[in-house]
Design a protein around this motif. Structure first.
Motif, PDB file in Angstrom:
ATOM      1  N   ALA A 200       0.829  -1.207   0.000  1.00 39.06           N
ATOM      2  CA  ALA A 200       0.000   0.000   0.000  1.00 39.06           C
ATOM      3  C   ALA A 200       0.864   1.258   0.000  1.00 39.06           C
ATOM      4  O   ALA A 200       0.531   2.260  -0.633  1.00 39.06           O
ATOM      5  CB  ALA A 200      -0.933  -0.004   1.205  1.00 39.06           C
ATOM      6  N   GLN A 201       1.975   1.216   0.718  1.00 43.17           N
ATOM      7  CA  GLN A 201       2.890   2.358   0.744  1.00 43.17           C
ATOM      8  C   GLN A 201       3.431   2.642  -0.652  1.00 43.17           C
ATOM      9  O   GLN A 201       3.467   3.796  -1.110  1.00 43.17           O
ATOM     10  CB  GLN A 201       4.054   2.076   1.698  1.00 43.17           C
ATOM     11  CG  GLN A 201       3.664   1.911   3.153  1.00 43.17           C
ATOM     12  CD  GLN A 201       4.837   1.430   3.995  1.00 43.17           C
ATOM     13  OE1 GLN A 201       5.984   1.729   3.704  1.00 43.17           O
ATOM     14  NE2 GLN A 201       4.549   0.682   5.045  1.00 43.17           N
ATOM     15  N   LYS A 202       3.854   1.595  -1.345  1.00 44.25           N
ATOM     16  CA  LYS A 202       4.416   1.756  -2.688  1.00 44.25           C
ATOM     17  C   LYS A 202       3.357   2.276  -3.664  1.00 44.25           C
ATOM     18  O   LYS A 202       3.667   3.077  -4.564  1.00 44.25           O
ATOM     19  CB  LYS A 202       4.983   0.425  -3.179  1.00 44.25           C
ATOM     20  CG  LYS A 202       6.228  -0.023  -2.427  1.00 44.25           C
ATOM     21  CD  LYS A 202       6.735  -1.356  -2.954  1.00 44.25           C
ATOM     22  CE  LYS A 202       8.009  -1.783  -2.236  1.00 44.25           C
ATOM     23  NZ  LYS A 202       8.498  -3.103  -2.726  1.00 44.25           N
ATOM     24  N   LEU A 203       2.114   1.848  -3.490  1.00 46.30           N
ATOM     25  CA  LEU A 203       1.035   2.324  -4.343  1.00 46.30           C
ATOM     26  C   LEU A 203       0.797   3.816  -4.130  1.00 46.30           C
ATOM     27  O   LEU A 203       0.645   4.579  -5.086  1.00 46.30           O
ATOM     28  CB  LEU A 203      -0.248   1.547  -4.061  1.00 46.30           C
ATOM     29  CG  LEU A 203      -0.316   0.120  -4.583  1.00 46.30           C
ATOM     30  CD1 LEU A 203      -1.513  -0.610  -3.998  1.00 46.30           C
ATOM     31  CD2 LEU A 203      -0.391   0.117  -6.117  1.00 46.30           C
ATOM     32  N   LEU A 204       0.770   4.243  -2.869  1.00 44.97           N
ATOM     33  CA  LEU A 204       0.514   5.643  -2.558  1.00 44.97           C
ATOM     34  C   LEU A 204       1.595   6.548  -3.152  1.00 44.97           C
ATOM     35  O   LEU A 204       1.296   7.547  -3.812  1.00 44.97           O
ATOM     36  CB  LEU A 204       0.421   5.835  -1.046  1.00 44.97           C
ATOM     37  CG  LEU A 204      -0.015   7.224  -0.558  1.00 44.97           C
ATOM     38  CD1 LEU A 204      -0.784   7.116   0.752  1.00 44.97           C
ATOM     39  CD2 LEU A 204       1.170   8.159  -0.362  1.00 44.97           C
ATOM     40  N   PHE A 205       2.863   6.199  -2.930  1.00 47.09           N
ATOM     41  CA  PHE A 205       3.945   7.018  -3.454  1.00 47.09           C
ATOM     42  C   PHE A 205       4.132   6.830  -4.961  1.00 47.09           C
ATOM     43  O   PHE A 205       4.576   7.745  -5.655  1.00 47.09           O
ATOM     44  CB  PHE A 205       5.247   6.715  -2.713  1.00 47.09           C
ATOM     45  CG  PHE A 205       5.284   7.264  -1.316  1.00 47.09           C
ATOM     46  CD1 PHE A 205       5.399   8.631  -1.099  1.00 47.09           C
ATOM     47  CD2 PHE A 205       5.193   6.426  -0.213  1.00 47.09           C
ATOM     48  CE1 PHE A 205       5.426   9.150   0.190  1.00 47.09           C
ATOM     49  CE2 PHE A 205       5.221   6.935   1.079  1.00 47.09           C
ATOM     50  CZ  PHE A 205       5.330   8.304   1.285  1.00 47.09           C
ATOM     51  N   GLY A 206       3.789   5.666  -5.453  1.00 51.58           N
ATOM     52  CA  GLY A 206       3.937   5.402  -6.874  1.00 51.58           C
ATOM     53  C   GLY A 206       2.868   6.060  -7.721  1.00 51.58           C
ATOM     54  O   GLY A 206       3.080   6.315  -8.910  1.00 51.58           O
ATOM     55  N   HIS A 207       1.705   6.315  -7.127  1.00 51.75           N
ATOM     56  CA  HIS A 207       0.590   6.947  -7.837  1.00 51.75           C
ATOM     57  C   HIS A 207       0.200   8.241  -7.121  1.00 51.75           C
ATOM     58  O   HIS A 207      -0.979   8.533  -6.954  1.00 51.75           O
ATOM     59  CB  HIS A 207      -0.609   5.999  -7.894  1.00 51.75           C
ATOM     60  CG  HIS A 207      -0.346   4.716  -8.629  1.00 51.75           C
ATOM     61  ND1 HIS A 207      -0.605   4.562  -9.978  1.00 51.75           N
ATOM     62  CD2 HIS A 207       0.173   3.539  -8.208  1.00 51.75           C
ATOM     63  CE1 HIS A 207      -0.270   3.340 -10.353  1.00 51.75           C
ATOM     64  NE2 HIS A 207       0.201   2.698  -9.299  1.00 51.75           N
ATOM     65  N   SER A 208       1.179   9.022  -6.731  1.00 55.37           N
ATOM     66  CA  SER A 208       0.916  10.220  -5.941  1.00 55.37           C
ATOM     67  C   SER A 208       0.478  11.389  -6.810  1.00 55.37           C
ATOM     68  O   SER A 208       0.618  11.374  -8.036  1.00 55.37           O
ATOM     69  CB  SER A 208       2.166  10.628  -5.156  1.00 55.37           C
ATOM     70  OG  SER A 208       3.046  11.409  -5.941  1.00 55.37           O
ATOM     71  N   ASP A 209      -0.025  12.436  -6.147  1.00 57.38           N
ATOM     72  CA  ASP A 209      -0.401  13.670  -6.842  1.00 57.38           C
ATOM     73  C   ASP A 209       0.787  14.248  -7.604  1.00 57.38           C
ATOM     74  O   ASP A 209       0.619  14.938  -8.611  1.00 57.38           O
ATOM     75  CB  ASP A 209      -0.874  14.725  -5.830  1.00 57.38           C
ATOM     76  CG  ASP A 209      -2.057  14.253  -5.004  1.00 57.38           C
ATOM     77  OD1 ASP A 209      -2.789  13.371  -5.470  1.00 57.38           O
ATOM     78  OD2 ASP A 209      -2.241  14.768  -3.884  1.00 57.38           O
ATOM     79  N   ALA A 210       1.997  13.992  -7.108  1.00 54.75           N
ATOM     80  CA  ALA A 210       3.222  14.549  -7.710  1.00 54.75           C
ATOM     81  C   ALA A 210       3.905  13.560  -8.647  1.00 54.75           C
ATOM     82  O   ALA A 210       5.053  13.780  -9.041  1.00 54.75           O
ATOM     83  CB  ALA A 210       4.185  14.979  -6.602  1.00 54.75           C
ATOM     84  N   GLY A 211       3.234  12.475  -8.982  1.00 54.26           N
ATOM     85  CA  GLY A 211       3.823  11.466  -9.853  1.00 54.26           C
ATOM     86  C   GLY A 211       4.446  10.328  -9.072  1.00 54.26           C
ATOM     87  O   GLY A 211       4.179  10.158  -7.875  1.00 54.26           O
ATOM     88  N   ASP A 212       5.272   9.555  -9.717  1.00 60.31           N
ATOM     89  CA  ASP A 212       5.906   8.389  -9.100  1.00 60.31           C
ATOM     90  C   ASP A 212       7.090   8.831  -8.236  1.00 60.31           C
ATOM     91  O   ASP A 212       8.122   9.264  -8.758  1.00 60.31           O
ATOM     92  CB  ASP A 212       6.376   7.424 -10.178  1.00 60.31           C
ATOM     93  CG  ASP A 212       6.971   6.142  -9.611  1.00 60.31           C
ATOM     94  OD1 ASP A 212       6.948   5.968  -8.373  1.00 60.31           O
ATOM     95  OD2 ASP A 212       7.471   5.315 -10.402  1.00 60.31           O
ATOM     96  N   LEU A 213       6.930   8.715  -6.918  1.00 61.59           N
ATOM     97  CA  LEU A 213       7.983   9.115  -5.988  1.00 61.59           C
ATOM     98  C   LEU A 213       8.777   7.921  -5.459  1.00 61.59           C
ATOM     99  O   LEU A 213       9.695   8.103  -4.663  1.00 61.59           O
ATOM    100  CB  LEU A 213       7.370   9.879  -4.804  1.00 61.59           C
ATOM    101  CG  LEU A 213       6.606  11.164  -5.148  1.00 61.59           C
ATOM    102  CD1 LEU A 213       6.025  11.788  -3.878  1.00 61.59           C
ATOM    103  CD2 LEU A 213       7.502  12.165  -5.876  1.00 61.59           C
ATOM    104  N   THR A 214       8.445   6.716  -5.893  1.00 63.96           N
ATOM    105  CA  THR A 214       9.123   5.531  -5.341  1.00 63.96           C
ATOM    106  C   THR A 214      10.629   5.516  -5.590  1.00 63.96           C
ATOM    107  O   THR A 214      11.361   4.951  -4.761  1.00 63.96           O
ATOM    108  CB  THR A 214       8.498   4.227  -5.880  1.00 63.96           C
ATOM    109  OG1 THR A 214       8.520   4.233  -7.317  1.00 63.96           O
ATOM    110  CG2 THR A 214       7.053   4.082  -5.394  1.00 63.96           C
ATOM    111  N   PRO A 215      11.143   6.124  -6.676  1.00 66.20           N
ATOM    112  CA  PRO A 215      12.607   6.115  -6.844  1.00 66.20           C
ATOM    113  C   PRO A 215      13.353   6.875  -5.744  1.00 66.20           C
ATOM    114  O   PRO A 215      14.567   6.706  -5.608  1.00 66.20           O
ATOM    115  CB  PRO A 215      12.806   6.797  -8.210  1.00 66.20           C
ATOM    116  CG  PRO A 215      11.539   6.524  -8.958  1.00 66.20           C
ATOM    117  CD  PRO A 215      10.475   6.620  -7.901  1.00 66.20           C
ATOM    118  N   LEU A 216      12.641   7.674  -4.968  1.00 64.00           N
ATOM    119  CA  LEU A 216      13.293   8.433  -3.895  1.00 64.00           C
ATOM    120  C   LEU A 216      13.612   7.561  -2.688  1.00 64.00           C
ATOM    121  O   LEU A 216      14.464   7.915  -1.873  1.00 64.00           O
ATOM    122  CB  LEU A 216      12.401   9.597  -3.442  1.00 64.00           C
ATOM    123  CG  LEU A 216      11.985  10.619  -4.502  1.00 64.00           C
ATOM    124  CD1 LEU A 216      11.091  11.689  -3.862  1.00 64.00           C
ATOM    125  CD2 LEU A 216      13.207  11.255  -5.154  1.00 64.00           C
TER     126      LEU A 216
END
Length: 211
Positions: free
Chosen positions: A123-139
């Motif tokens: 769920a964490q990866k989904l939230l950051f991966g589909h965030s308002d600001a785009g995909d943040l998972t690489p951070l």
């Protein structure tokens, strides 16, 4: 300067309202149909729920949603249901603009970023991966959930530090929950309590952090 930053999600990087008014109702409404449509995937989850509380596991899970129960089987199933919502574009993950800016700045500065939330790692990866600001998972360098341990117990933070490979004192933990801050501090982590309403916290936004 911390060598790593560990952050909570709800009330910290993301609005509590997004979780309670968007994610929880979405999962609650779709839970019975999702379980019926995915019997093989959900059977182990339902078995864990029934073992914890005898009775109809679907009814139990629905009640746990209403109670905001921090139970691993519930969080796992919610993540599975939310995956459909994110991928169908029913919603995007809310991340505060100040959190996005700080996370990007820290990552660019070479500070390793991690998440510790009661929501499942998926769920964490989904939230950051589909965030308002785009995909943040690489951070992010890694994610932790309740399978590591309860968020209000120091042993969980000790385990996270060990998994990261750093001394706890080299890790900064960010959360809006005083009990979590106390647990992380007991494990010798650096801590900052965020209060986005401007109350008694150490900071109001991520922009207040010097790192």
């Amino acid at each position: 300067m911390p060598h790593a930053i560990l952050t909570d999600i709800e009330g910290t990087t993301s609005s509590i309202a997004f979780v309670t008014e968007t994610l929880f109702p979405y999962a609650r409404e779709r839970l019975p149909a999702f379980v019926a449509a995915h019997p093989d995937e959900t059977a182990p989850i339902l078995a864990d729920v029934a073992a914890a509380e005898p009775g109809d596991p679907v009814a139990t899970l629905t009640r746990w949603i209403d109670e905001d129960r921090k139970a691993t089987p519930l969080k796992t199933l919610q993540g599975m249901i939310w995956e459909d919502g994110y991928r169908e574009g029913a919603f995007t993950g809310h991340i505060y603009a100040d959190a996005v800016a700080a996370l990007r700045r820290w990552h660019a500065a070479g500070i390793a970023l991690y998440v510790f939330s009661s929501g499942s790692v998926a769920a964490q990866k989904l939230l950051f991966g589909h965030s308002d600001a785009g995909d943040l998972t690489p951070l992010f360098s890694g994610y932790f959930d309740t399978t590591t341990g309860p968020k209000r117990e120091a042993v969980s933070y000790t385990a996270i530090a060990k998994a990261i490979g750093l001394d706890p004192a080299d890790i900064l933990f960010l959360s809006d929950t005083p009990q979590e801050i106390a647990a992380a501090r007991a494990a010798d982590m650096q801590t900052l309590l965020i209060d986005r309403d401007g109350g008694t916290g150490d900071i109001t936004t991520f922009g207040d952090i010097a790192a």
